[in-house]
Motif scaffolding. Structure first.
Motif, PDB file in Angstrom:
ATOM      1  N   TRP A   3       4.762 -10.029   3.406  1.00  0.00           N
ATOM      2  CA  TRP A   3       4.649  -8.384   3.263  1.00  0.00           C
ATOM      3  C   TRP A   3       4.603  -7.904   4.793  1.00  0.00           C
ATOM      4  O   TRP A   3       3.841  -8.483   5.487  1.00  0.00           O
ATOM      5  CB  TRP A   3       3.620  -7.825   2.630  1.00  0.00           C
ATOM      6  CG  TRP A   3       3.815  -8.153   1.025  1.00  0.00           C
ATOM      7  CD1 TRP A   3       3.352  -9.278   0.468  1.00  0.00           C
ATOM      8  CD2 TRP A   3       4.382  -7.398   0.043  1.00  0.00           C
ATOM      9  NE1 TRP A   3       3.690  -9.213  -1.015  1.00  0.00           N
ATOM     10  CE2 TRP A   3       4.491  -7.955  -1.131  1.00  0.00           C
ATOM     11  CE3 TRP A   3       5.116  -5.989   0.333  1.00  0.00           C
ATOM     12  CZ2 TRP A   3       5.113  -7.580  -2.290  1.00  0.00           C
ATOM     13  CZ3 TRP A   3       5.808  -5.759  -0.826  1.00  0.00           C
ATOM     14  CH2 TRP A   3       5.615  -6.317  -2.152  1.00  0.00           C
ATOM     15  N   TYR A   4       5.363  -6.851   5.089  1.00  0.00           N
ATOM     16  CA  TYR A   4       5.072  -6.206   6.356  1.00  0.00           C
ATOM     17  C   TYR A   4       4.930  -4.708   6.017  1.00  0.00           C
ATOM     18  O   TYR A   4       5.490  -4.357   5.031  1.00  0.00           O
ATOM     19  CB  TYR A   4       6.489  -6.172   7.201  1.00  0.00           C
ATOM     20  CG  TYR A   4       6.823  -7.701   7.849  1.00  0.00           C
ATOM     21  CD1 TYR A   4       7.140  -8.668   6.972  1.00  0.00           C
ATOM     22  CD2 TYR A   4       6.696  -7.927   9.070  1.00  0.00           C
ATOM     23  CE1 TYR A   4       7.327 -10.020   7.405  1.00  0.00           C
ATOM     24  CE2 TYR A   4       6.928  -9.148   9.817  1.00  0.00           C
ATOM     25  CZ  TYR A   4       7.185 -10.104   8.758  1.00  0.00           C
ATOM     26  OH  TYR A   4       7.441 -11.444   9.542  1.00  0.00           O
ATOM     27  N   ARG A   5       4.507  -4.043   7.139  1.00  0.00           N
ATOM     28  CA  ARG A   5       4.404  -2.523   6.892  1.00  0.00           C
ATOM     29  C   ARG A   5       4.745  -1.755   8.198  1.00  0.00           C
ATOM     30  O   ARG A   5       4.571  -2.248   9.292  1.00  0.00           O
ATOM     31  CB  ARG A   5       3.022  -2.157   6.398  1.00  0.00           C
ATOM     32  CG  ARG A   5       1.873  -2.387   7.381  1.00  0.00           C
ATOM     33  CD  ARG A   5       0.351  -2.311   6.883  1.00  0.00           C
ATOM     34  NE  ARG A   5      -0.602  -2.320   7.863  1.00  0.00           N
ATOM     35  CZ  ARG A   5      -1.827  -2.454   7.726  1.00  0.00           C
ATOM     36  NH1 ARG A   5      -2.175  -2.135   6.536  1.00  0.00           N
ATOM     37  NH2 ARG A   5      -2.730  -2.649   8.741  1.00  0.00           N
ATOM     38  N   ALA A  25       1.174   3.329   4.894  1.00  0.00           N
ATOM     39  CA  ALA A  25       2.592   3.049   5.538  1.00  0.00           C
ATOM     40  C   ALA A  25       3.622   2.590   4.507  1.00  0.00           C
ATOM     41  O   ALA A  25       3.193   2.764   3.307  1.00  0.00           O
ATOM     42  CB  ALA A  25       2.483   1.546   6.459  1.00  0.00           C
ATOM     43  N   VAL A  26       4.937   2.447   5.111  1.00  0.00           N
ATOM     44  CA  VAL A  26       5.839   1.945   3.970  1.00  0.00           C
ATOM     45  C   VAL A  26       5.531   0.201   4.000  1.00  0.00           C
ATOM     46  O   VAL A  26       5.771  -0.177   5.261  1.00  0.00           O
ATOM     47  CB  VAL A  26       7.240   2.309   4.539  1.00  0.00           C
ATOM     48  CG1 VAL A  26       8.371   1.530   3.347  1.00  0.00           C
ATOM     49  CG2 VAL A  26       7.469   4.008   4.279  1.00  0.00           C
ATOM     50  N   TYR A  27       5.543  -0.379   2.962  1.00  0.00           N
ATOM     51  CA  TYR A  27       5.315  -1.775   2.999  1.00  0.00           C
ATOM     52  C   TYR A  27       6.627  -2.438   2.285  1.00  0.00           C
ATOM     53  O   TYR A  27       7.260  -1.737   1.220  1.00  0.00           O
ATOM     54  CB  TYR A  27       4.257  -1.998   1.858  1.00  0.00           C
ATOM     55  CG  TYR A  27       2.900  -1.836   2.413  1.00  0.00           C
ATOM     56  CD1 TYR A  27       2.327  -0.566   2.499  1.00  0.00           C
ATOM     57  CD2 TYR A  27       1.957  -2.778   2.806  1.00  0.00           C
ATOM     58  CE1 TYR A  27       1.253  -0.173   3.185  1.00  0.00           C
ATOM     59  CE2 TYR A  27       0.866  -2.611   3.456  1.00  0.00           C
ATOM     60  CZ  TYR A  27       0.436  -1.361   3.488  1.00  0.00           C
ATOM     61  OH  TYR A  27      -0.855  -1.182   4.181  1.00  0.00           O
ATOM     62  N   TYR A  28       7.101  -3.162   3.184  1.00  0.00           N
ATOM     63  CA  TYR A  28       8.370  -4.033   2.762  1.00  0.00           C
ATOM     64  C   TYR A  28       7.922  -5.489   2.519  1.00  0.00           C
ATOM     65  O   TYR A  28       7.365  -6.397   3.195  1.00  0.00           O
ATOM     66  CB  TYR A  28       9.139  -4.178   4.261  1.00  0.00           C
ATOM     67  CG  TYR A  28       9.623  -2.726   4.648  1.00  0.00           C
ATOM     68  CD1 TYR A  28       8.887  -1.759   5.306  1.00  0.00           C
ATOM     69  CD2 TYR A  28      10.668  -2.103   4.136  1.00  0.00           C
ATOM     70  CE1 TYR A  28       9.234  -0.761   5.872  1.00  0.00           C
ATOM     71  CE2 TYR A  28      11.117  -1.059   4.521  1.00  0.00           C
ATOM     72  CZ  TYR A  28      10.342  -0.322   5.472  1.00  0.00           C
ATOM     73  OH  TYR A  28      10.549   1.202   5.813  1.00  0.00           O
ATOM     74  N   GLY A  68      13.075  -6.083   1.584  1.00  0.00           N
ATOM     75  CA  GLY A  68      13.392  -5.305   0.304  1.00  0.00           C
ATOM     76  C   GLY A  68      13.471  -3.600   0.962  1.00  0.00           C
ATOM     77  O   GLY A  68      13.685  -3.559   2.124  1.00  0.00           O
ATOM     78  N   GLN A  69      13.525  -2.811  -0.003  1.00  0.00           N
ATOM     79  CA  GLN A  69      13.851  -1.271   0.188  1.00  0.00           C
ATOM     80  C   GLN A  69      12.441  -0.710   0.695  1.00  0.00           C
ATOM     81  O   GLN A  69      12.643   0.215   1.327  1.00  0.00           O
ATOM     82  CB  GLN A  69      14.415  -0.666  -0.847  1.00  0.00           C
ATOM     83  CG  GLN A  69      13.529  -0.146  -2.065  1.00  0.00           C
ATOM     84  CD  GLN A  69      13.121  -1.160  -2.874  1.00  0.00           C
ATOM     85  OE1 GLN A  69      13.325  -2.416  -2.637  1.00  0.00           O
ATOM     86  NE2 GLN A  69      12.106  -0.718  -3.763  1.00  0.00           N
ATOM     87  N   GLY A  70      11.278  -1.229   0.497  1.00  0.00           N
ATOM     88  CA  GLY A  70      10.044  -0.583   0.898  1.00  0.00           C
ATOM     89  C   GLY A  70       9.448   0.264  -0.281  1.00  0.00           C
ATOM     90  O   GLY A  70      10.313   0.713  -0.958  1.00  0.00           O
ATOM     91  N   THR A  71       8.340   0.206  -0.086  1.00  0.00           N
ATOM     92  CA  THR A  71       7.358   0.972  -1.050  1.00  0.00           C
ATOM     93  C   THR A  71       6.341   1.772  -0.280  1.00  0.00           C
ATOM     94  O   THR A  71       5.534   1.168   0.343  1.00  0.00           O
ATOM     95  CB  THR A  71       6.853   0.207  -2.165  1.00  0.00           C
ATOM     96  OG1 THR A  71       6.213   1.046  -3.350  1.00  0.00           O
ATOM     97  CG2 THR A  71       5.661  -0.899  -1.762  1.00  0.00           C
ATOM     98  N   GLN A  72       6.051   3.029  -0.505  1.00  0.00           N
ATOM     99  CA  GLN A  72       5.089   3.771   0.002  1.00  0.00           C
ATOM    100  C   GLN A  72       3.598   3.420  -0.332  1.00  0.00           C
ATOM    101  O   GLN A  72       3.527   3.648  -1.722  1.00  0.00           O
ATOM    102  CB  GLN A  72       5.460   5.226   0.041  1.00  0.00           C
ATOM    103  CG  GLN A  72       4.597   6.006   0.865  1.00  0.00           C
ATOM    104  CD  GLN A  72       4.915   6.183   2.356  1.00  0.00           C
ATOM    105  OE1 GLN A  72       5.802   6.378   2.743  1.00  0.00           O
ATOM    106  NE2 GLN A  72       3.646   5.936   3.074  1.00  0.00           N
TER     107      GLN A  72
END
Length: 120
Positions: free
Chosen positions: A36-38, A89-92, A111-115
């Motif tokens: 996971w990144y953010r 953040a948006v987490y990817y 991935g597309q990211g989740t806020q």
């Protein structure tokens, strides 16, 4: 076509918890590392946590002791506890995946990211 789809983001109060999920789908031969990144507004994307295929995990200092990464088959999860406003953040989701017929060669997917918003 390999895809990563995240879910589980949302609005939470400081001190609260969220669980992010990411599922890999498509023509997959093998999944190596998943993580996971953010990315916060105006900031660079940064690593939060990574889980290697052998079972080892690594965390950013900011996540250590509060976040837990886990894997199950083609999915990766991030349990986030004691959330702080600075976790907003948006987490990817990110993964190294060898598609079918790739000759074991892994490619890197996002991935597309989740806020995630941490606010009172």
């Amino acid at each position: 076509q390999v895809q990563l789809v995240e879910s589980g983001g949302g609005l939470v109060q400081p001190g609260g918890s969220l669980r992010l999920s990411c599922a890999a789908s498509g023509s997959i031969f093998r999944i190596y590392a998943m993580g996971w990144y953010r990315q916060a507004p105006g900031m660079q994307r940064e690593l939060v946590a990574i889980a290697n295929s052998g079972g080892s995990t690594n965390y950013a200092d900011s996540a250590e002791g509060r976040f837990t990464i886990s894997r199950d088959k083609n999915s990766v999860y991030l349990q986030m506890n004691s959330l702080k406003p600075e976790d907003t953040a948006v987490y990817y989701c990110n993964a190294d995946i060898a598609p079918m017929k790739s000759g074991f060669r892994p490619y890197n997917y996002w991935g597309q990211g989740t806020q995630v918003i941490v606010s009172s």
